[in-house]
Design a protein around this motif. Structure first.
Motif, PDB file in Angstrom:
ATOM      1  N   UNK A 826      40.376  36.558  28.887  1.00  0.00           N
ATOM      2  CA  UNK A 826      40.462  35.632  30.012  1.00  0.00           C
ATOM      3  C   UNK A 826      41.392  34.480  29.668  1.00  0.00           C
ATOM      4  N   UNK A 827      42.423  34.301  30.464  1.00  0.00           N
ATOM      5  CA  UNK A 827      43.401  33.227  30.282  1.00  0.00           C
ATOM      6  C   UNK A 827      44.134  33.011  31.594  1.00  0.00           C
ATOM      7  N   UNK A 828      44.895  31.947  31.691  1.00  0.00           N
ATOM      8  CA  UNK A 828      45.500  31.572  32.971  1.00  0.00           C
ATOM      9  C   UNK A 828      46.554  32.567  33.425  1.00  0.00           C
ATOM     10  N   UNK A 829      47.167  33.325  32.505  1.00  0.00           N
ATOM     11  CA  UNK A 829      48.135  34.338  32.926  1.00  0.00           C
ATOM     12  C   UNK A 829      47.447  35.582  33.474  1.00  0.00           C
ATOM     13  N   UNK A 830      46.145  35.706  33.261  1.00  0.00           N
ATOM     14  CA  UNK A 830      45.390  36.847  33.777  1.00  0.00           C
ATOM     15  C   UNK A 830      44.579  36.479  35.011  1.00  0.00           C
ATOM     16  N   UNK A 831      44.822  35.312  35.569  1.00  0.00           N
ATOM     17  CA  UNK A 831      44.173  34.892  36.817  1.00  0.00           C
ATOM     18  C   UNK A 831      45.256  34.709  37.859  1.00  0.00           C
ATOM     19  N   UNK A 832      45.118  35.387  38.991  1.00  0.00           N
ATOM     20  CA  UNK A 832      46.127  35.342  40.046  1.00  0.00           C
ATOM     21  C   UNK A 832      45.539  34.678  41.288  1.00  0.00           C
ATOM     22  N   UNK A 833      46.380  34.009  42.040  1.00  0.00           N
ATOM     23  CA  UNK A 833      45.928  33.251  43.205  1.00  0.00           C
ATOM     24  C   UNK A 833      46.541  33.862  44.452  1.00  0.00           C
ATOM     25  N   UNK A 834      45.673  34.190  45.445  1.00  0.00           N
ATOM     26  CA  UNK A 834      46.208  34.745  46.681  1.00  0.00           C
ATOM     27  C   UNK A 834      46.583  33.625  47.657  1.00  0.00           C
ATOM     28  N   UNK A 835      47.020  34.000  48.842  1.00  0.00           N
ATOM     29  CA  UNK A 835      47.530  33.024  49.806  1.00  0.00           C
ATOM     30  C   UNK A 835      46.438  32.117  50.355  1.00  0.00           C
ATOM     31  N   UNK A 837      44.213  30.654  48.380  1.00  0.00           N
ATOM     32  CA  UNK A 837      43.769  29.911  47.199  1.00  0.00           C
ATOM     33  C   UNK A 837      42.565  30.559  46.535  1.00  0.00           C
ATOM     34  N   UNK A 838      42.340  31.846  46.799  1.00  0.00           N
ATOM     35  CA  UNK A 838      41.232  32.565  46.186  1.00  0.00           C
ATOM     36  C   UNK A 838      41.721  33.163  44.872  1.00  0.00           C
ATOM     37  N   UNK A 839      41.053  32.869  43.748  1.00  0.00           N
ATOM     38  CA  UNK A 839      41.493  33.433  42.467  1.00  0.00           C
ATOM     39  C   UNK A 839      41.033  34.874  42.303  1.00  0.00           C
ATOM     40  N   UNK A 840      41.830  35.647  41.588  1.00  0.00           N
ATOM     41  CA  UNK A 840      41.483  37.033  41.277  1.00  0.00           C
ATOM     42  C   UNK A 840      41.782  37.272  39.800  1.00  0.00           C
ATOM     43  N   UNK A 841      40.759  37.703  39.081  1.00  0.00           N
ATOM     44  CA  UNK A 841      40.887  37.934  37.644  1.00  0.00           C
ATOM     45  C   UNK A 841      41.466  39.323  37.406  1.00  0.00           C
ATOM     46  N   UNK A 842      42.529  39.398  36.590  1.00  0.00           N
ATOM     47  CA  UNK A 842      43.159  40.672  36.282  1.00  0.00           C
ATOM     48  C   UNK A 842      42.732  41.219  34.931  1.00  0.00           C
TER      49      UNK A 842
END
Length: 985
Positions: A826-835, A837-842
């Motif tokens: 888990x790190x900030x490069x593995x968390x994506x933000x949709x339009x 502002x909902x985060x999605x963990x990759x």
């Protein structure tokens, strides 16, 4: 002689007359009677032949069509078939719900007199024939609730002069609504709902002046709703809900005076109420739910006297609820939830005498509750998430007006006072939620009189006393949530009578005594939490019989003895029993003694103080030595890990450069068409949708399409033939991945993990030397990019956005842990933000593709981002659990709040974010802990608890870190109401 001759002559004349009569009759039959061959008209054979051809292509598992016999002279007596009595030709074919499957055969084209064709609620597949409507004079066509696919043919409505009703609802149809539909001037009903149709709504549909009902809901239609609806004077039902329509509601809608049902829900419409809608006085159903409408509810809403259902939820409506709403005396359902309404509920709503369901949750309403809320007849009341603060509840014990109440949700308000003693009078109550208020006092014993109650939530209050044994009377209870109170006493053994219980949370109270063995009789239990109490004694061995149990938490109590062995307890997480130092067993790495040790007897003549001081110094030396050894060991493991990484990367890259060639250099052919048994071509699998790439497989792994790199591999972006983009991760750890069978099993399992805060896995590609994972594509990018890239200064994340990101990450990670998956990376490069502002963990669950969960492999190969790695990775003797994810999450919280990286290198110093925040917070400088880009524009009452939560999650000691479920609860508890936060957006 003469007489005999006369007699013969008379006989001859008689015979001649009879012959003449016979001849005349025969001639008349020839001239005037129709030929007998009409009874064997060959047209009868056309109907029989057409239906037998249709049946031949079907599967009929229930034998519904057994009466259809090709040797029959006429099909008019067959099941589902009706004939016109004048022509004896088939006029109606109705086979609804016959469980038939197969294709709709062209044999139906022989039924030239067919008027009604209804094949709904079956399992027909394939596409719709373009000439289906050319059959005879079809008036009704109903193919709804099947599995038809493909697009609706463009020319299908070119011969629809007699068509009145058409329904293709609940199929898998794609493409656009054909423009030719506007040529069906006799149409009265159109239903294309629940498909995958896209494009814009054809404007020509408004010229079908006889149209009475339009239903295109649950599709992918987009664009603005075209003007012209005012032409539909006969329109009674308009269903455009759950699409992607934008813009405003057409002003001309008010001219459709006969409209009874209007549904625009689940779109992206905006603006205010069209004034013309006040003319829709016949309307009984109006839903604008889930859009972006603004402004207030107009006062003329009270003129729509026939309204029975009004749903304006999940919009941006504001202002006071108008008093005129009390004029709607036929209203049975009112939903104004998730808006920005202020003030109080108008007293005139007492006139809504037929109201059954009231939902005004998640607004800014406040003050005291009007007494009419609890009047006779109301079945469901939800005031969740407002600011009501009535201190004294109505007297439930003497009122009969509550007897119909089934759902009462007053949670997340500011109610105080005590629970009324007569709460048992709510004899029909099924859901009682008073959580997150300031309610005090004890739980009334009358709670046991609620025989229909299946959800009881009194959590996050100030309730004291004990759990009454009378709770045994609530025999339907399925969920009981009493956590975060001051409840004492023992867990009543009589709770075993609540045999339907699946969820039991009594955590964070003051319960004492032992856990009763009667709990083991609650065989439906799935979730149990007794953590953070003062329970003692041993855990009952009978708990192993709870076969449905997937979570059992007794951490931080005073339990002792051996943990139960068997069932769920063979795989229980150590965190679920932590904080009980006297527990023993393999899970807590503390063996249980077979013989109790003799008690220690101190020598009264010895010098206690001196020995204590000596012991303290000796222990300090031991701890210092251990710390040094751990530090040295960690350094050695890190060096070994770097060497392993380097060697493996060289090996992987050299092998990948050779093995990837068959995929990359494919001559431009798509792999969806490659032979599945050819190992050189590989195996491409999509879990749903199109399995072909728009530009061919050879364009996938180009440097130009690369969008990122991570611990598991390189990520590329491409587009599928259906037009939507996907992200493709090329695994660079192929030497560590499992066999194809294991790989596919694990990947398919990961594909089933669906959560709004997890990046969805959509498919995979396999060869022995190359594995690809296909994910949903999020164009906005990663959290790291939004926080730290140079362009991040242009679009600064507001405090409200940051809180939403933290909350969403917590929910996604909590879901993973409930699925017994540890992320490890888990790190900030593995968390994506949709339009939104909902985060999605990759990269969720990818560690399952490794053959072993070795800490060295995990820390050196996967957890490559500096600053996020939990300290236990450096020690091989410490068991790696989900607590390592919680450490990384704590660092992420601090990164989101401060806008700083976990580790930053200065000119002559290295700044560790966790230490810097802790020091700054200790100095009372909260402002310096929050990203300076916010310029003080943040909610301090939220920021301080969130920062502290981040520090607790990032504790060096794993057992001190909270569980993710608890983290989610804490975040929801500290989240402030939305009032006054518009400036924080």
């Amino acid at each position: 002689m003469k007489s005999s001759t006369d007699a013969l002559l008379h006989l001859d004349i008689t015979l001649m007359k009879q012959v003449q009569v016979i001849l005349l009759l025969s001639l008349s039959l020839v001239l005037f009677c129709p030929p007998l061959v009409i009874s064997i008209d060959p047209s009868f054979n056309d109907d029989v032949l057409g239906l037998i051809m249709f049946k031949a292509g079907l599967e009929d598992p229930k034998g519904k069509l057994s009466t259809w016999n090709e040797d029959d002279y006429s099909p008019c007596n067959w099941v589902g078939v009706k004939c016109d009595p004048e022509t004896n030709r088939v006029s109606s074919l109705v086979l609804d719900g016959f469980s038939l499957s197969g294709h709709i055969d062209r044999g139906l084209l022989r039924l030239q007199f067919l008027q009604i064709l209804s094949l709904s609620r079956n399992n027909f597949t394939g596409t719709i024939a373009p000439d289906l409507l050319s059959v005879g004079g079809l008036q009704v066509v109903d193919l709804s609730e099947n599995n038809l696919s493909g697009s609706v043919p463009n020319g299908i409505f070119q011969q629809c002069w007699s068509l009145r009703v058409v329904s293709f609802a609940n199929n898998n149809l794609t493409g656009k609504i054909p423009d030719s539909l506007s040529s069906c001037y006799s149409l009265e009903v159109v239903n294309f709902s629940s498909n995958q149709l896209h494009g814009e709504l054809p404007s020509g549909i408004w010229f079908l002046r006889g149209l009475q009902s339009i239903d295109v809901s649950n599709n992918l239609l987009e664009g603005e709703i075209p003007d012209g609806i005012q032409n539909l004077y006969e329109l009674r039902e308009l269903r455009l809900g759950r699409n992607h329509f934008t813009g405003r509601i057409p002003e001309g809608i008010g001219d459709c005076l006969l409209l009874k049902l209007v549904d625009f829900s689940g779109n992206s419409l905006s603006g205010r109420f069209p004034e013309s809608m006040q003319k829709l006085t016949s309307c009984s159903f109006l839903s604008l739910q889930g859009n972006s409408f603004t402004g207030g509810i107009p006062h003329w809403i009270g003129e729509l006297k026939n309204l029975e259902m009004l749903d304006l939820s999940a919009n941006k409506f504001s202002g006071w609820i108008p008093k005129s709403i009390g004029n709607l005396d036929l209203l049975s359902r009112l939903n104004l939830s998730r808006n920005e309404f202020t003030g109080n509920l108008p007293e005139l709503m007492v006139n809504c005498i037929k109201l059954l369901t009231l939902d005004i949750s998640h607004n800014h309403l406040g003050g005291h509750l009007p007494s009419w809320i609890f009047r006779m007849g109301l079945q469901s009341v939800s005031l969740l998430g407002n600011r009501f603060s009535e201190s004294n509840y109505p007297s439930l014990s003497i009122s009969v007006s509550f007897h119909g109440l089934q759902v009462l949700d007053l949670s997340s308000n500011a109610f105080s006072g005590q629970l009324p003693a007569g709460i048992g009078g709510l004899s029909s109550l099924q859901v009682l939620n008073l959580s997150t208020n300031n309610i005090s006092g004890s739980i009334p014993v009358s709670i046991g009189e609620l025989k229909s109650l299946y959800i009881l939530d009194l959590s996050y209050n100030k309730i004291n006393g004990s759990i009454p044994s009378e709770i045994e009377g609530a025999i339907s209870l399925s969920e009981m949530r009493l956590q975060k109170n001051f409840i004492g006493g023992r867990v009543p053994a009589k709770i075993e009578k609540c045999s339907e219980l699946t969820y039991l949370n009594l955590s964070h109270n003051k319960l004492i005594g032992s856990i009763p063995s009667a709990i083991a009789n609650l065989t439906n239990l799935q979730y149990v939490d007794f953590s953070w109490n003062e329970l003692s004694g041993s855990l009952p061995k009978e708990l192993t019989n709870l076969s449905h149990l997937f979570s059992f938490n007794v951490s931080y109590n005073r339990l002792q003895g051996e943990l139960p062995v068997g069932g769920f307890f063979n795989t229980i997480s150590p965190s679920s029993v932590s904080g009980n130092p006297l527990l023993c067993g393999s899970v807590v790495n503390h063996s249980c003694p077979s013989v109790h040790p003799k008690p220690i007897v101190l020598n009264p003549n010895s010098s206690y103080s001196n020995s204590g001081s000596s012991l303290k110094n000796h222990r300090h030396k031991i701890m210092l030595s251990i710390s040094v050894l751990i530090a040295i060991g960690a350094a050695v493991f890190i060096v070994i890990g770097v060497v392993i990484v380097t060697v493996l990367n060289i090996h992987v890259r050299s092998s990948m450069s050779l093995s990837a060639a068959p995929f990359v250099l494919s001559g431009g052919e798509d792999y969806s068409g490659s032979p599945p048994n050819d190992p050189n071509n590989g195996k491409l699998v999509m879990f749903s949708g199109d399995a072909e790439f728009a530009d061919g497989a050879h364009h996938l792994l180009n440097k130009e399409t690369e969008i990122g790199r991570g611990g598991f591999g390189v990520v590329y972006c491409t587009v599928l033939k259906d037009g939507h983009y996907v992200a493709i991760k090329k695994l660079t750890m192929s030497t560590l991945t499992k066999s194809q069978e294991d790989f596919e099993r694990e990947v398919k399992m990961l594909g089933k993990i669906k959560h709004q805060n997890l990046v969805a896995l959509e498919g995979y590609y396999w060869t022995p030397s190359l594995q690809l994972l296909i994910y949903e594509y999020l164009a906005r990018g990663s959290l790291q990019k939004l926080l730290h890239d140079d362009d991040s200064c242009k679009n600064v994340l507001s405090w409200r956005q940051r809180f939403k990101i933290i909350h969403g990450m917590a929910k996604g990670l909590a879901y993973l842990h409930r699925m017994e998956l540890i992320h490890y990376n888990l790190k900030s490069t593995n968390v994506f933000i949709d339009c939104s502002d909902e985060p999605k963990i990759g990269d969720s669950g990818l560690v399952r593709l490794l053959p072993m969960l070795d800490p060295c492999v995990l820390s050196s190969k996967i957890q490559s981002a500096l600053g996020y790695m939990a300290p236990e990775f450096a020690c091989r003797t410490v068991k790696i659990t989900e607590k390592c994810d919680i450490y990384s999450f704590g660092i992420l919280i601090l990164e989101v709040v401060t806008g700083k990286r976990p580790v930053e290198y200065m000119e002559d110093d290295v700044v560790v974010l966790c230490d810097k925040v802790r020091s700054t917070l200790d100095d009372g400088k909260v402002e310096q802990c929050v990203d300076e880009k916010l310029k003080g524009n943040f909610a301090a009452e939220e920021a301080i608890p969130v920062i502290k939560l981040g520090l607790v999650c990032a504790s060096q000691v794993p057992s001190n870190r909270p569980d993710m479920a608890e983290v989610v609860n804490i975040l929801e508890l500290v989240q402030c109401p939305s009032e006054g936060q518009e400036e924080l957006q």
